[in-house]
Design a protein around this motif. Structure first.
Motif, PDB file in Angstrom:
ATOM      1  N   UNK A   1     -10.020   1.498   4.531  1.00 36.24           N
ATOM      2  CA  UNK A   1      -9.433   1.719   5.850  1.00 36.24           C
ATOM      3  C   UNK A   1      -9.104   3.201   5.983  1.00 36.24           C
ATOM      4  N   UNK A   2      -9.037   3.668   7.234  1.00 36.86           N
ATOM      5  CA  UNK A   2      -8.558   5.011   7.477  1.00 36.86           C
ATOM      6  C   UNK A   2      -7.483   4.989   8.563  1.00 36.86           C
ATOM      7  N   UNK A   3      -6.637   6.006   8.527  1.00 35.74           N
ATOM      8  CA  UNK A   3      -5.551   6.116   9.493  1.00 35.74           C
ATOM      9  C   UNK A   3      -6.127   6.311  10.890  1.00 35.74           C
ATOM     10  N   UNK A   4      -5.517   5.649  11.881  1.00 35.49           N
ATOM     11  CA  UNK A   4      -5.914   5.823  13.277  1.00 35.49           C
ATOM     12  C   UNK A   4      -4.708   6.298  14.074  1.00 35.49           C
ATOM     13  N   UNK A   5      -4.959   6.568  15.334  1.00 30.41           N
ATOM     14  CA  UNK A   5      -3.868   7.014  16.196  1.00 30.41           C
ATOM     15  C   UNK A   5      -2.833   5.946  16.452  1.00 30.41           C
ATOM     16  N   UNK A   6      -3.151   4.674  16.138  1.00 31.66           N
ATOM     17  CA  UNK A   6      -2.216   3.584  16.404  1.00 31.66           C
ATOM     18  C   UNK A   6      -1.627   2.973  15.138  1.00 31.66           C
ATOM     19  N   UNK A   7      -2.045   3.455  13.970  1.00 36.01           N
ATOM     20  CA  UNK A   7      -1.529   2.872  12.726  1.00 36.01           C
ATOM     21  C   UNK A   7      -0.245   3.539  12.260  1.00 36.01           C
ATOM     22  N   UNK A   8      -0.047   4.785  12.678  1.00 30.10           N
ATOM     23  CA  UNK A   8       1.033   5.574  12.096  1.00 30.10           C
ATOM     24  C   UNK A   8       0.568   6.174  10.784  1.00 30.10           C
ATOM     25  N   UNK A   9       1.302   7.135  10.295  1.00 29.23           N
ATOM     26  CA  UNK A   9       0.930   7.791   9.047  1.00 29.23           C
ATOM     27  C   UNK A   9       1.298   6.972   7.828  1.00 29.23           C
ATOM     28  N   UNK A  10       0.672   7.313   6.698  1.00 32.14           N
ATOM     29  CA  UNK A  10       0.951   6.625   5.436  1.00 32.14           C
ATOM     30  C   UNK A  10       2.318   7.054   4.908  1.00 32.14           C
ATOM     31  N   UNK A  11       3.125   6.076   4.504  1.00 33.84           N
ATOM     32  CA  UNK A  11       4.464   6.326   3.976  1.00 33.84           C
ATOM     33  C   UNK A  11       4.560   5.667   2.603  1.00 33.84           C
ATOM     34  N   UNK A  12       5.064   6.384   1.584  1.00 30.07           N
ATOM     35  CA  UNK A  12       5.227   5.749   0.275  1.00 30.07           C
ATOM     36  C   UNK A  12       6.086   4.499   0.380  1.00 30.07           C
ATOM     37  N   UNK A  13       5.608   3.413  -0.207  1.00 33.50           N
ATOM     38  CA  UNK A  13       6.315   2.132  -0.104  1.00 33.50           C
ATOM     39  C   UNK A  13       7.580   2.148  -0.952  1.00 33.50           C
ATOM     40  N   UNK A  14       8.610   1.510  -0.432  1.00 32.12           N
ATOM     41  CA  UNK A  14       9.832   1.300  -1.204  1.00 32.12           C
ATOM     42  C   UNK A  14       9.831  -0.130  -1.739  1.00 32.12           C
ATOM     43  N   UNK A  15      10.566  -0.358  -2.791  1.00 34.53           N
ATOM     44  CA  UNK A  15      10.662  -1.712  -3.332  1.00 34.53           C
ATOM     45  C   UNK A  15       9.468  -2.119  -4.174  1.00 34.53           C
ATOM     46  N   UNK A  16       8.617  -1.138  -4.584  1.00 34.74           N
ATOM     47  CA  UNK A  16       7.500  -1.481  -5.454  1.00 34.74           C
ATOM     48  C   UNK A  16       8.052  -1.840  -6.827  1.00 34.74           C
ATOM     49  N   UNK A  17       7.722  -3.017  -7.295  1.00 38.28           N
ATOM     50  CA  UNK A  17       8.279  -3.540  -8.534  1.00 38.28           C
ATOM     51  C   UNK A  17       9.268  -4.651  -8.286  1.00 38.28           C
ATOM     52  N   UNK A  18       9.704  -4.780  -7.000  1.00 39.28           N
ATOM     53  CA  UNK A  18      10.648  -5.854  -6.641  1.00 39.28           C
ATOM     54  C   UNK A  18      10.036  -6.706  -5.523  1.00 39.28           C
ATOM     55  N   UNK A  19      10.178  -6.261  -4.263  1.00 41.55           N
ATOM     56  CA  UNK A  19       9.617  -7.041  -3.158  1.00 41.55           C
ATOM     57  C   UNK A  19       8.095  -6.954  -3.123  1.00 41.55           C
ATOM     58  N   UNK A  20       7.552  -5.833  -3.541  1.00 40.10           N
ATOM     59  CA  UNK A  20       6.108  -5.651  -3.690  1.00 40.10           C
ATOM     60  C   UNK A  20       5.818  -5.365  -5.147  1.00 40.10           C
ATOM     61  N   UNK A  21       4.848  -6.062  -5.702  1.00 44.86           N
ATOM     62  CA  UNK A  21       4.561  -5.896  -7.124  1.00 44.86           C
ATOM     63  C   UNK A  21       3.094  -5.581  -7.366  1.00 44.86           C
ATOM     64  N   UNK A  22       2.882  -4.693  -8.325  1.00 41.35           N
ATOM     65  CA  UNK A  22       1.539  -4.410  -8.811  1.00 41.35           C
ATOM     66  C   UNK A  22       1.234  -5.412  -9.917  1.00 41.35           C
ATOM     67  N   UNK A  23       0.102  -6.070  -9.816  1.00 40.98           N
ATOM     68  CA  UNK A  23      -0.262  -7.099 -10.795  1.00 40.98           C
ATOM     69  C   UNK A  23      -1.570  -6.717 -11.481  1.00 40.98           C
ATOM     70  N   UNK A  24      -1.485  -6.425 -12.766  1.00 37.90           N
ATOM     71  CA  UNK A  24      -2.664  -6.058 -13.545  1.00 37.90           C
ATOM     72  C   UNK A  24      -3.440  -7.310 -13.944  1.00 37.90           C
ATOM     73  N   UNK A  25      -4.757  -7.159 -14.080  1.00 40.16           N
ATOM     74  CA  UNK A  25      -5.589  -8.284 -14.481  1.00 40.16           C
ATOM     75  C   UNK A  25      -5.739  -9.331 -13.403  1.00 40.16           C
ATOM     76  N   UNK A  26      -5.687  -8.888 -12.137  1.00 39.16           N
ATOM     77  CA  UNK A  26      -5.799  -9.819 -11.002  1.00 39.16           C
ATOM     78  C   UNK A  26      -6.376  -9.074  -9.814  1.00 39.16           C
ATOM     79  N   UNK A  27      -6.945  -9.836  -8.889  1.00 40.14           N
ATOM     80  CA  UNK A  27      -7.478  -9.283  -7.655  1.00 40.14           C
ATOM     81  C   UNK A  27      -7.020 -10.125  -6.473  1.00 40.14           C
TER      82      UNK A  27
END
Length: 254
Positions: A185-211
């Motif tokens: 995906x790429x940023x568009x005029x209606x998406x808003x800019x990319x912002x570093x996510x907060x809560x990574x590791x709690x509400x949002x988690x990175x899961x290794x060995x999965x898709x």
């Protein structure tokens, strides 16, 4: 009236052809990693005012067909499936990986990463992954924590350092991102800019060995396919009926 009905029927045919295109694309990507399905929305076209409204009397309007209002990206999460491959990474929650071809930045939910020829962790297209800074050559193993932090062990048993941390980015309107192919995906005029996510590791988690799988539901798509097919047939019938009436009018002179 007859010309209006012909035009209305044609507009319906065009719309439901687009509807079939959207459904076909969804079905073809039912197994595409991180794919986000599309949804078409219709809206009516302007009306022919036979008579304007007045006190105590409604307007007399004849609709002139329909048009495609939007085709939205539905950004609900797909099912996260375990693969056992340590290079596969899924985002369990909201957000996107940021990747780069060296010039442009893109965003993806497809975490089917791999090593390139110099030992860097990259995407299937060879794009670099934001936050990954180390070299994976010479590692006996590595682990990606739920917050994206990468740790590893060298072949000699010593801890590896400087491997980095996979960053996740969010958008005010992720449905406004534009698809450019290759699950990017790429940023568009209606998406808003990319912002570093907060809560990574709690509400949002990175899961290794999965898709993350596609969020396409085949049951829904097959139901929509039947609906689109019948609607297409009905609009075609409108055109053939109008044609038959025109033929009758032409034959009145004979």
């Amino acid at each position: 009236m007859l010309l209006r009905s012909l035009g209305t029927g044609v507009s319906g045919l065009k719309n439901f052809q687009t509807y079939l295109d959207v459904i076909g694309n969804n079905i073809s990507n039912v197994s595409t990693t991180g794919f986000k399905k599309g949804r078409i929305n219709f809206e009516d076209m302007f009306n022919d005012n036979v008579q304007n409204a007045s006190t105590g009397r409604n307007a007399i309007q004849v609709g002139l067909g329909s048009q495609t209002g939007s085709i939205d990206n539905i950004v609900t999460n797909g099912v996260v499936n375990s693969t056992g491959n340590p290079y596969d990474v899924a985002i369990n929650g909201e957000g996107y990986f940021q990747v780069s071809d060296g010039t442009n930045k893109f965003y993806t939910r497809a975490g089917d990463f791999k090593l390139n020829d110099v030992g860097e962790l990259v995407t299937s297209q060879g794009y670099s992954i934001d936050g990954v800074t180390g070299n994976f050559n010479g590692l006996s193993s590595f682990t990606i924590a739920s917050d994206g932090t990468i740790t590893g062990v060298n072949n000699d048993g010593t801890p590896a350092t400087g491997l980095g941390k996979i960053n996740v980015y969010v958008f005010n309107n992720p449905a406004g991102l534009e698809k450019i192919g290759n699950s990017l995906f790429q940023v568009s005029g209606n998406s808003g800019g990319a912002v570093p996510a907060t809560g990574v590791g709690t509400s949002t988690k990175i899961q290794q060995g999965a898709l993350e799988g596609s969020n396409v539901d085949l049951t829904d798509e097959m139901t929509s396919l039947i609906e689109a097919q019948r609607a297409y047939q009905a609009n075609a019938k409108t055109i053939t009926t109008a044609d038959q009436i025109l033929q009758t009018l032409v034959q009145l002179k004979q």
